[in-house]
Design an enzyme around this catalytic site. Structure first.
Site, PDB file in Angstrom:
ATOM      1  N   ASN A  15       0.835  -1.210   0.000  1.00 34.69           N
ATOM      2  CA  ASN A  15       0.000   0.000   0.000  1.00 34.69           C
ATOM      3  C   ASN A  15       0.866   1.256   0.000  1.00 34.69           C
ATOM      4  O   ASN A  15       0.547   2.225  -0.692  1.00 34.69           O
ATOM      5  CB  ASN A  15      -0.960  -0.004   1.189  1.00 34.69           C
ATOM      6  CG  ASN A  15      -2.216  -0.817   0.902  1.00 34.69           C
ATOM      7  OD1 ASN A  15      -3.049  -0.405   0.107  1.00 34.69           O
ATOM      8  ND2 ASN A  15      -2.315  -1.989   1.514  1.00 34.69           N
ATOM      9  N   ARG A  66       1.950  -0.388  25.781  1.00 32.13           N
ATOM     10  CA  ARG A  66       1.507   0.236  24.530  1.00 32.13           C
ATOM     11  C   ARG A  66       1.643   1.746  24.578  1.00 32.13           C
ATOM     12  O   ARG A  66       1.999   2.384  23.594  1.00 32.13           O
ATOM     13  CB  ARG A  66       0.046  -0.133  24.237  1.00 32.13           C
ATOM     14  CG  ARG A  66      -0.112  -1.561  23.765  1.00 32.13           C
ATOM     15  CD  ARG A  66      -1.559  -1.860  23.396  1.00 32.13           C
ATOM     16  NE  ARG A  66      -1.734  -3.302  23.267  1.00 32.13           N
ATOM     17  CZ  ARG A  66      -1.623  -3.985  22.124  1.00 32.13           C
ATOM     18  NH1 ARG A  66      -1.363  -3.365  20.984  1.00 32.13           N
ATOM     19  NH2 ARG A  66      -1.788  -5.285  22.106  1.00 32.13           N
ATOM     20  N   ASN A 108      -6.904   4.539   8.335  1.00 36.75           N
ATOM     21  CA  ASN A 108      -6.458   3.146   8.192  1.00 36.75           C
ATOM     22  C   ASN A 108      -7.167   2.514   7.008  1.00 36.75           C
ATOM     23  O   ASN A 108      -8.298   2.870   6.689  1.00 36.75           O
ATOM     24  CB  ASN A 108      -6.830   2.380   9.473  1.00 36.75           C
ATOM     25  CG  ASN A 108      -6.488   0.892   9.391  1.00 36.75           C
ATOM     26  OD1 ASN A 108      -5.388   0.526   8.952  1.00 36.75           O
ATOM     27  ND2 ASN A 108      -7.413   0.026   9.791  1.00 36.75           N
ATOM     28  N   HIS A 110      -8.567  -1.161   6.028  1.00 32.86           N
ATOM     29  CA  HIS A 110      -8.876  -2.433   6.664  1.00 32.86           C
ATOM     30  C   HIS A 110      -9.469  -3.374   5.613  1.00 32.86           C
ATOM     31  O   HIS A 110     -10.349  -2.977   4.859  1.00 32.86           O
ATOM     32  CB  HIS A 110      -9.878  -2.213   7.805  1.00 32.86           C
ATOM     33  CG  HIS A 110     -10.279  -3.474   8.473  1.00 32.86           C
ATOM     34  ND1 HIS A 110      -9.443  -4.136   9.356  1.00 32.86           N
ATOM     35  CD2 HIS A 110     -11.391  -4.222   8.378  1.00 32.86           C
ATOM     36  CE1 HIS A 110     -10.040  -5.237   9.764  1.00 32.86           C
ATOM     37  NE2 HIS A 110     -11.223  -5.311   9.194  1.00 32.86           N
ATOM     38  N   SER A 137     -11.988  -1.184   3.372  1.00 32.46           N
ATOM     39  CA  SER A 137     -12.549   0.067   3.869  1.00 32.46           C
ATOM     40  C   SER A 137     -11.419   0.980   4.310  1.00 32.46           C
ATOM     41  O   SER A 137     -10.458   0.532   4.933  1.00 32.46           O
ATOM     42  CB  SER A 137     -13.431  -0.183   5.092  1.00 32.46           C
ATOM     43  OG  SER A 137     -14.433  -1.135   4.836  1.00 32.46           O
ATOM     44  N   GLU A 144     -12.200   2.890  19.111  1.00 30.20           N
ATOM     45  CA  GLU A 144     -12.858   1.604  18.868  1.00 30.20           C
ATOM     46  C   GLU A 144     -12.167   0.904  17.696  1.00 30.20           C
ATOM     47  O   GLU A 144     -12.156   1.425  16.569  1.00 30.20           O
ATOM     48  CB  GLU A 144     -14.333   1.847  18.538  1.00 30.20           C
ATOM     49  CG  GLU A 144     -15.166   0.604  18.545  1.00 30.20           C
ATOM     50  CD  GLU A 144     -16.562   0.872  17.980  1.00 30.20           C
ATOM     51  OE1 GLU A 144     -17.209  -0.089  17.563  1.00 30.20           O
ATOM     52  OE2 GLU A 144     -16.971   2.054  17.943  1.00 30.20           O
ATOM     53  N   ASP A 146     -11.091  -0.670  14.552  1.00 27.82           N
ATOM     54  CA  ASP A 146     -11.746  -0.802  13.249  1.00 27.82           C
ATOM     55  C   ASP A 146     -13.193  -0.310  13.277  1.00 27.82           C
ATOM     56  O   ASP A 146     -14.011  -0.698  12.441  1.00 27.82           O
ATOM     57  CB  ASP A 146     -11.689  -2.254  12.734  1.00 27.82           C
ATOM     58  CG  ASP A 146     -10.267  -2.700  12.459  1.00 27.82           C
ATOM     59  OD1 ASP A 146      -9.457  -1.880  12.011  1.00 27.82           O
ATOM     60  OD2 ASP A 146      -9.960  -3.881  12.708  1.00 27.82           O
TER      61      ASP A 146
HETATM   62  N1  NHR Z   1      -5.824   1.327  16.757  1.00 27.95           N
HETATM   63  C1  NHR Z   1      -6.983   1.864  17.129  1.00 27.95           C
HETATM   64  N2  NHR Z   1      -7.024   2.454  18.325  1.00 27.95           N
HETATM   65  N3  NHR Z   1      -8.089   1.846  16.362  1.00 27.95           N
HETATM   66  C2  NHR Z   1      -8.054   1.243  15.166  1.00 27.95           C
HETATM   67  O1  NHR Z   1      -9.153   1.243  14.433  1.00 27.95           O
HETATM   68  C3  NHR Z   1      -6.853   0.634  14.704  1.00 27.95           C
HETATM   69  C4  NHR Z   1      -5.739   0.697  15.545  1.00 27.95           C
HETATM   70  C5  NHR Z   1      -4.532   0.103  15.162  1.00 27.95           C
HETATM   71  C6  NHR Z   1      -4.443  -0.577  13.975  1.00 27.95           C
HETATM   72  C7  NHR Z   1      -5.459  -1.509  11.919  1.00 27.95           C
HETATM   73  C8  NHR Z   1      -6.287  -2.786  12.155  1.00 27.95           C
HETATM   74  C9  NHR Z   1      -6.743  -3.431  10.841  1.00 27.95           C
HETATM   75  O2  NHR Z   1      -6.889  -2.752   9.825  1.00 27.95           O
HETATM   76  C10 NHR Z   1      -5.554  -0.666  13.144  1.00 27.95           C
HETATM   77  C11 NHR Z   1      -6.754  -0.057  13.493  1.00 27.95           C
HETATM   78  C12 NHR Z   1      -3.889  -4.792  14.263  1.00 27.95           C
HETATM   79  C13 NHR Z   1      -4.754  -5.518  15.071  1.00 27.95           C
HETATM   80  C14 NHR Z   1      -4.226  -6.448  16.141  1.00 27.95           C
HETATM   81  O3  NHR Z   1      -4.977  -7.226  16.714  1.00 27.95           O
HETATM   82  C15 NHR Z   1      -6.115  -5.345  14.891  1.00 27.95           C
HETATM   83  C16 NHR Z   1      -6.589  -4.458  13.945  1.00 27.95           C
HETATM   84  C17 NHR Z   1      -5.715  -3.723  13.154  1.00 27.95           C
HETATM   85  C18 NHR Z   1      -4.365  -3.897  13.312  1.00 27.95           C
HETATM   86  N4  NHR Z   1      -2.909  -6.379  16.471  1.00 27.95           N
HETATM   87  C19 NHR Z   1      -2.239  -7.184  17.475  1.00 27.95           C
HETATM   88  C20 NHR Z   1      -1.923  -6.312  18.719  1.00 27.95           C
HETATM   89  O4  NHR Z   1      -1.830  -6.905  19.801  1.00 27.95           O
HETATM   90  C21 NHR Z   1      -0.913  -7.729  16.971  1.00 27.95           C
HETATM   91  C22 NHR Z   1      -1.067  -8.570  15.759  1.00 27.95           C
HETATM   92  C23 NHR Z   1       0.258  -8.824  15.037  1.00 27.95           C
HETATM   93  O5  NHR Z   1       1.301  -8.271  15.432  1.00 27.95           O
HETATM   94  O6  NHR Z   1       0.228  -9.555  14.034  1.00 27.95           O
HETATM   95  O7  NHR Z   1      -1.727  -5.099  18.599  1.00 27.95           O
HETATM   96  O8  NHR Z   1      -7.048  -4.639  10.843  1.00 27.95           O
HETATM   97  C1  GAR Z   2      -3.246  -4.971   3.593  1.00 28.58           C
HETATM   98  O1  GAR Z   2      -4.026  -5.919   2.916  1.00 28.58           O
HETATM   99  C2  GAR Z   2      -4.053  -4.289   4.656  1.00 28.58           C
HETATM  100  O2  GAR Z   2      -5.407  -4.142   4.320  1.00 28.58           O
HETATM  101  C3  GAR Z   2      -3.924  -5.252   5.779  1.00 28.58           C
HETATM  102  O3  GAR Z   2      -2.607  -5.757   5.703  1.00 28.58           O
HETATM  103  C4  GAR Z   2      -2.150  -5.678   4.378  1.00 28.58           C
HETATM  104  C5  GAR Z   2      -0.865  -4.915   4.369  1.00 28.58           C
HETATM  105  O4  GAR Z   2      -0.209  -5.036   3.154  1.00 28.58           O
HETATM  106  N1  GAR Z   2      -4.094  -4.574   7.008  1.00 28.58           N
HETATM  107  C6  GAR Z   2      -4.425  -5.201   8.093  1.00 28.58           C
HETATM  108  O5  GAR Z   2      -4.710  -6.370   8.119  1.00 28.58           O
HETATM  109  C7  GAR Z   2      -4.390  -4.334   9.318  1.00 28.58           C
HETATM  110  N2  GAR Z   2      -4.635  -5.145  10.445  1.00 28.58           N
HETATM  111  P1  GAR Z   2       0.989  -4.088   2.773  1.00 28.58           P
HETATM  112  O6  GAR Z   2       1.965  -4.062   3.938  1.00 28.58           O
HETATM  113  O7  GAR Z   2       1.610  -4.777   1.597  1.00 28.58           O
HETATM  114  O8  GAR Z   2       0.434  -2.750   2.443  1.00 28.58           O
END
Ligand code: NHR
Ligand code: GAR
Length: 216
Positions: A15, A66, A108, A110, A137, A144, A146
């Site tokens: 991306n 965090r 973001n 998603h 999206s 909250e 996502d």
């Molecule tokens: N933070 C907030 N406060 N709100 C959102 O909407 C967020 C965010 C941080 C990242 C991206 C999201 C996605 O597009 C995003 C949205 C990581 C996790 C997760 O569970 C969930 C959603 C998203 C990104 N992460 C684990 C954690 O403990 C680690 C997972 C890993 O390292 O592989 O942080 O999906």
């Molecule tokens: C993308 O498909 C994005 O939508 C997803 O990870 C990929 C990242 O690819 N994001 C998540 O799942 C966030 N939790 P990229 O590093 O090649 O852009």
């Protein structure tokens, strides 16, 4: 004066590459001031280096919690004074400290048609549910997970023989078109977060934002 972006990544950075390519091609009137990764050695950092963009690596595992990780990221980002902070495959959940600091500027992408399938493993979950459509999206990030207001979605068909892998590839093609498009709206000042939701060109959007369907 182009719109200043800071892009946060955790991995391959396709991306990020789509954003850089769109800037290079003149389709996106913005500049990437900094690429920040929470993981060292990922391909997305090589993409930034190849484009001559400053990078920072802040490894979450070096921080006790965090919030301290998030504060270190804020310190690295703020000198670049971004107008939009872009999560592009960034995989760490952000604390309220970070989300509040960049409220209205943090977006973001998603890989699902929110509000369906927040969280992880979205492609497999859509297949398992027997859905016929999936997609991606772009949303403002709030406390909250996502759950922030959606700006735009791209709809992708699910085929009967899809696996999570084939489906994710089809969705990612759309991600790579959708992010530059939305960022260009944003750069032009057409996308704003308001109390009652997202305004695009001055009109408040519904919960699924502006929906796009591309022809294959
Ligand atoms: N933070 C907030 N406060 N709100 C959102 O909407 C967020 C965010 C941080 C990242 C991206 C999201 C996605 O597009 C995003 C949205 C990581 C996790 C997760 O569970 C969930 C959603 C998203 C990104 N992460 C684990 C954690 O403990 C680690 C997972 C890993 O390292 O592989 O942080 O999906
Ligand atoms: C993308 O498909 C994005 O939508 C997803 O990870 C990929 C990242 O690819 N994001 C998540 O799942 C966030 N939790 P990229 O590093 O090649 O852009």
């Amino acid at each position: 004066m182009s719109h200043r972006l800071v892009v946060l990544i955790s991995g391959s950075g396709t991306n990020l590459q789509a954003i850089l390519d769109a800037i290079q091609d003149g389709q996106l009137n913005a500049s990437v001031a900094l690429v920040l990764s929470n993981k060292a050695g990922v391909a997305g950092l090589d993409r930034a280096h190849a484009a001559g963009i400053p990078t920072a690596v802040i490894e979450h595992k070096r921080f006790p919690d965090r919030e301290q990780f998030d504060r270190a990221m804020i310190e690295a980002i703020d000198p670049y004074d971004p107008e939009t902070v872009v999560l592009a495959g960034f995989m760490r959940i952000l604390s309220d400290v970070f989300v509040h600091h960049y409220r209205g500027k943090l977006i973001n992408i998603h890989p699902s048609l929110l509000p369906r399938y927040p969280g992880l493993h979205t492609h497999q979950r859509a297949i398992d549910a027997g859905d016929t459509q999936h997609g991606c999206s772009i949303h403002f990030v709030t406390e909250e997970l996502d759950g922030g207001p959606v700006i735009a979605q791209a709809v992708v068909p699910i085929r009967s023989n899809d696996t999570a892998e084939t489906l994710s590839k089809r969705v990612q093609l759309r991600e790579h078109a959708l992010y530059p498009l939305v960022l260009n709206w944003r750069a032009a000042g057409h996308v704003e977060l308001h109390q009652d939701g997202v305004k695009l060109h001055g009109e408040t959007l519904g919960i699924q934002g502006h929906q796009l369907e591309w022809q294959d």
